[in-house]
Design an enzyme around this catalytic site. Structure first.
Site, mmCIF file in Angstrom:
data_model
loop_
_atom_site.group_PDB
_atom_site.id
_atom_site.type_symbol
_atom_site.label_atom_id
_atom_site.label_comp_id
_atom_site.label_asym_id
_atom_site.label_seq_id
_atom_site.Cartn_x
_atom_site.Cartn_y
_atom_site.Cartn_z
ATOM 1 N N ASP A 250 141.978 -7.855 -37.977
ATOM 2 C CA ASP A 250 142.496 -6.730 -37.208
ATOM 3 C C ASP A 250 141.600 -6.609 -35.972
ATOM 4 O O ASP A 250 140.418 -6.947 -36.035
ATOM 5 C CB ASP A 250 142.414 -5.462 -38.065
ATOM 6 N N ASP B 276 145.670 -0.701 -41.984
ATOM 7 C CA ASP B 276 145.415 -2.064 -42.484
ATOM 8 C C ASP B 276 145.569 -2.158 -44.004
ATOM 9 O O ASP B 276 145.647 -3.254 -44.552
ATOM 10 C CB ASP B 276 143.993 -2.523 -42.113
#
Length: 809
Positions: free
Chosen positions: A504, A707
């Site tokens: 990420d 996430d």
């Protein structure tokens, strides 16, 4: 049956297991109980971890089952002073209340002494929960000071002392027998041998206490195993030593009146074997103790007491007595006792135990502090927000314990083999005896017996049982010291198979917080005055970019002025009045609305935006004066970390919800070739699944709530420890340091641990594969087989302990 999310978990410390077959038997027995969803028994840790439906079964049932199988459950004792009891009925109520708690084995309350004594399982119930239960009933429970301040004696330390005493006693009695045996060879005939040492009755007198007092544990263990229709190492030792002892006893009785002083006796074989096995157990117990050092270190970080403000007084109490909402004083140099929030004071705190960062972190009112961190220089008053097993350190200890107690798939295979290993060995030993007695040395009972004993002893599967759990313990413990928290042995094993890392962007590759990066003023505009006006204008804005600008300006030691007027223009910027001047800070659209010409500065703005920066234009008194750029900067270590990942042969991909242009700029800066931009949280899950369908083993690394779904779906989810609790809950590995180097560290640690396990299994399997035929062919004396067996277990544990010395970057 409860849903998986509602299942309770408990850990029990088991005493009395001698090999992996014991652990397998306990595990099978516990799995048979109604309501048990999952049971893992770790031989090296001597611990059972169970997930169960509390409506169908309780920890008391587990203890009964373990005792029925022939083992004991280790429990702890605590003593409380009970305040407020007025009669014997009060004591009975407190006693009943404590006994109702899950995890309390036995509670007794003495009204005359006003004292409660509780025997409990520390992983099922805490001292704090027991105190709360007493308070709920209407009394007050105070932990006896001396009870907790004294260091609890580890049951392993007791085991080491016990094995040491047994070994010394056994050695003393076995030494004359060994002396007689050694001096019996032709090449050692020069050694002086007292005549009494050759007397069968003297040898019997020495061997009998060793056989039945020292070796009694093997008979008890063998009986319990056979009673439960299984076999373990105790069966092999009991069979082998008994055969030698009773044959020698038979020969001694037979020699009465024959005139022969010395007949074929094997008293030294049984006695020396037991002595060597006890020595092996002693080494094993010491090594096992060392392999759980990581947990001891973490527990040792906790403060023992806390200074709290209660009822208008400042008092020192035990850590276990701190409750949520307590006001705690932390003086310079002291450890923060529990997690909380600063309500008064400021200081620098050493958080290296949690983050690995050696530089102290400045904290002030409103900041959170973590238990076990060290207050370096200022006085702090804090409010407790998390205590007991809810603190960050307690959660870390829990994760490490669970990782050490869980089983990697490679270990389950070893357990299955060890479960059927003993019966096969007994069969091989009997065949060996018959072949020697009937064919190789017909009628030579003593010779055939010696070969049978050697086979039984050489085959003890201790090394096989220790091979995997000791490596998992040492590996996960060492990883924890580097801030890598593996949630289970299976994750530690799978991590080495990763081929693709998906990162990420925000908060993982970058810092996750915007910072002031560029300032460019129009020719003739003084930069100090420009920043002073902009900082003052922005200080009332709540926008994160405004906060970054104000913080960046303050860091340049620029003092701000008083603001006269302020208006936020949503989506465009702000309009303010400072020192009589009108200040506009915002987008090109804002400038266009006020008819402010930008001219050639547009080239500079586009260039900064190409580099992934957010640009704000500043106009003073309706005239363009300069630009300010803010960006989420890349972490200092990201570029180096990504290079390390590539050097490990991994494919690195960056995924983000940001626009492709910004994402590409960040990726180029850190050396990532593949970028997937403008992805929504559910889109991240789809991208991970797409990579998995291509046959890749994917690790997802993230820090935010957005996430969490992708972390859960990936083969291995890695959560940055500086991120959200939700992300850490969904992940398989927590990277406490918030540094991408930890990703490479986790993979290296996994690879080293798996290599270590394979070495151990090769040694353990190879040892038995070679040892059994050598013993069966008659090339191994029983006492030598015993020494080799002890050495194999110790060597496997020593090899595993090498992981505790692993150096990561």
């Amino acid at each position: 049956m409860e849903k998986d999310g509602q299942l309770k978990e408990v850990q029990l410390q088991i005493a009395g297991m001698t090999c992996a077959a014991c652990a397998t038997r306990v595990e099978k027995g516990l799995k048979k109980l109604d309501g048990v969803a999952e049971a893992n028994v770790n031989f090296a840790l001597e611990k059972a971890t169970l997930k169960y439906n509390s409506e169908a079964v309780s920890p008391a049932n587990f203890q009964e089952k373990i005792k029925d199988l022939g083992y004991d459950v280790v429990s702890e004792k605590a003593e409380f002073d009970i305040i407020g009891m007025t009669c014997a009925a009060c004591a009975t109520r407190v006693e009943k209340g404590l006994n109702k708690l899950e995890g309390v084995n036995k509670a007794t309350v003495n009204f005359a002494l006003e004292r409660a004594s509780v025997e409990y399982n520390p992983s099922a119930v805490t001292i704090s929960e027991m105190r709360k239960q007493v308070e709920k009933i209407g009394y007050e429970a105070k932990v006896k000071q001396e009870d907790v301040s004294e260091q609890k004696t580890d049951h392993r330390e007791k085991e080491i002392k016990k094995q040491k005493m047994k070994f010394l006693f056994s050695l003393l009695l076995s030494f004359p027998l060994l002396w007689a045996m050694v001096s019996h060879f032709e090449f050692t005939s020069f050694i002086y041998l007292p005549e009494i040492f050759m007397n069968p009755w003297f040898q019997l007198a020495l061997a009998t206490p060793v056989q039945f007092i020292i070796g009694g544990q093997f008979y008890v263990g063998a009986y319990k195993a056979l009673r439960n229709k299984s076999a373990n190492m105790d069966v092999l030792v009991a069979l082998g030593t008994s055969a030698a002892y009773f044959y020698s006893l038979y020969s001694s009785i037979k020699s009465i009146g024959s005139g022969h002083q010395m007949v074929d006796l094997y008293f030294e074989t049984s006695a020396v074997l037991i002595t060597l096995i006890i020595l092996g157990k002693l080494f094993e117990a010491r090594a096992k103790g060392r392999s759980s050092e990581a947990i001891k270190k973490l527990i040792g970080l906790q403060a023992k007491t806390a200074t709290v403000f209660r009822d208008g007084m400042e008092i020192d109490i035990l850590l276990e007595e701190v409750v949520i909402g307590d006001i705690i004083y932390v003086k310079p140099g002291e450890k923060v006792p529990v997690d909380g929030e600063i309500i008064e004071g400021r200081s620098a705190l050493d958080e290296s135990m949690l983050t690995g960062e050696s530089v102290p972190v400045d904290k002030t009112i409103g900041d959170t502090v973590i238990g076990a961190t060290i207050n370096k220089n200022g006085f702090l008053k804090m409010k407790a927000t998390k205590v007991g097993k809810d603190t960050a350190l307690a959660q870390i200890i829990k994760v490490v314990e669970e990782a050490q107690g869980s089983k990697a798939p490679i270990q389950r295979m070893a357990d299955q083999i060890s479960g059927i290993f003993v019966p096969i060995v007994v069969g091989i030993a009997i065949i060996t005896f018959l072949v020697w007695y009937l064919f190789v040395s017909p009628g030579e009972f003593a010779v055939a017996l010696e070969k049978l004993i050697a086979v039984l002893v050489i085959a003890c599967p201790c090394a096989l049982g220790l091979a995997t759990p000791t490596s998992i313990m040492a590996g996960s413990g060492r990883a924890a010291e580097y801030g890598l928290l593996f949630k289970g042995g299976e994750h530690l094993e799978l991590t080495h198979q990763i081929t693709t890392i998906v990162l990420d962007k925000t908060g993982t590759v970058t810092n996750g917080k915007p910072v002031l990066t560029d300032v460019a003023t129009k020719h003739g505009v003084d930069e100090y005055e420009f920043l002073q006006l902009v900082g003052t204008a922005e200080k009332q804005s709540e926008h994160p970019l405004a906060e970054a600008i104000v913080k960046g300006i303050k860091e340049k030691n620029i003092s701000l002025l008083a603001i006269e007027q302020f208006e936020a223009i949503p989506g465009h910027g702000i309009q303010a009045k400072v020192d009589g001047k009108e200040i506009l800070v915002g987008t090109r659209k804002l400038m266009a609305d006020f008819n402010i010409e930008l001219g050639i500065v547009m080239t500079k703005i586009e260039q900064l935006e190409e580099n992934g920066k957010t640009v704000m234009i500043v106009a003073i008194d309706r005239e363009y004066s300069g630009i300010i750029a803010v960006a989420d900067t890349v972490k200092e270590t990201s570029k180096e970390a990504i290079k390390r990942m590539k050097d490990l042969g991994l494919e690195v991909i960056m995924i983000t919800g940001d626009n492709n242009r910004t994402a590409k700029a960040i990726a180029d800066e850190v050396g990532i070739d593949q970028v997937i931009g403008e992805v929504l949280p559910e889109g991240k899950v789809n991208e991970v699944k797409k990579l998995q369908k291509e046959g890749k083993t994917v690790a997802m690394v993230g820090d935010g709530i957005n996430d969490a779904p992708a972390l859960a779906v990936a083969d291995i989810g890695m959560a940055i420890g500086t991120g959200t609790d939700v992300a850490m809950e969904a992940a398989d590995i927590t990277l406490m340091r918030g540094d991408l180097n930890s990703v490479a560290d986790a993979i290296i640690m996994s690879r080293k641990t798996i290599r270590n396990i394979k070495q151990n299994l090769f040694w353990a399997f190879g040892y038995n594969t070679l040892g059994i035929p050598i013993a069966a062919l008659g090339f191994l004396a029983p006492w030598l087989a015993g020494a080799a067996m002890a050495f194999s277990s110790v060597s496997v544990v020593i090899n595993a302990l090498r992981l505790q010395k692993v150096k990561l970057k």
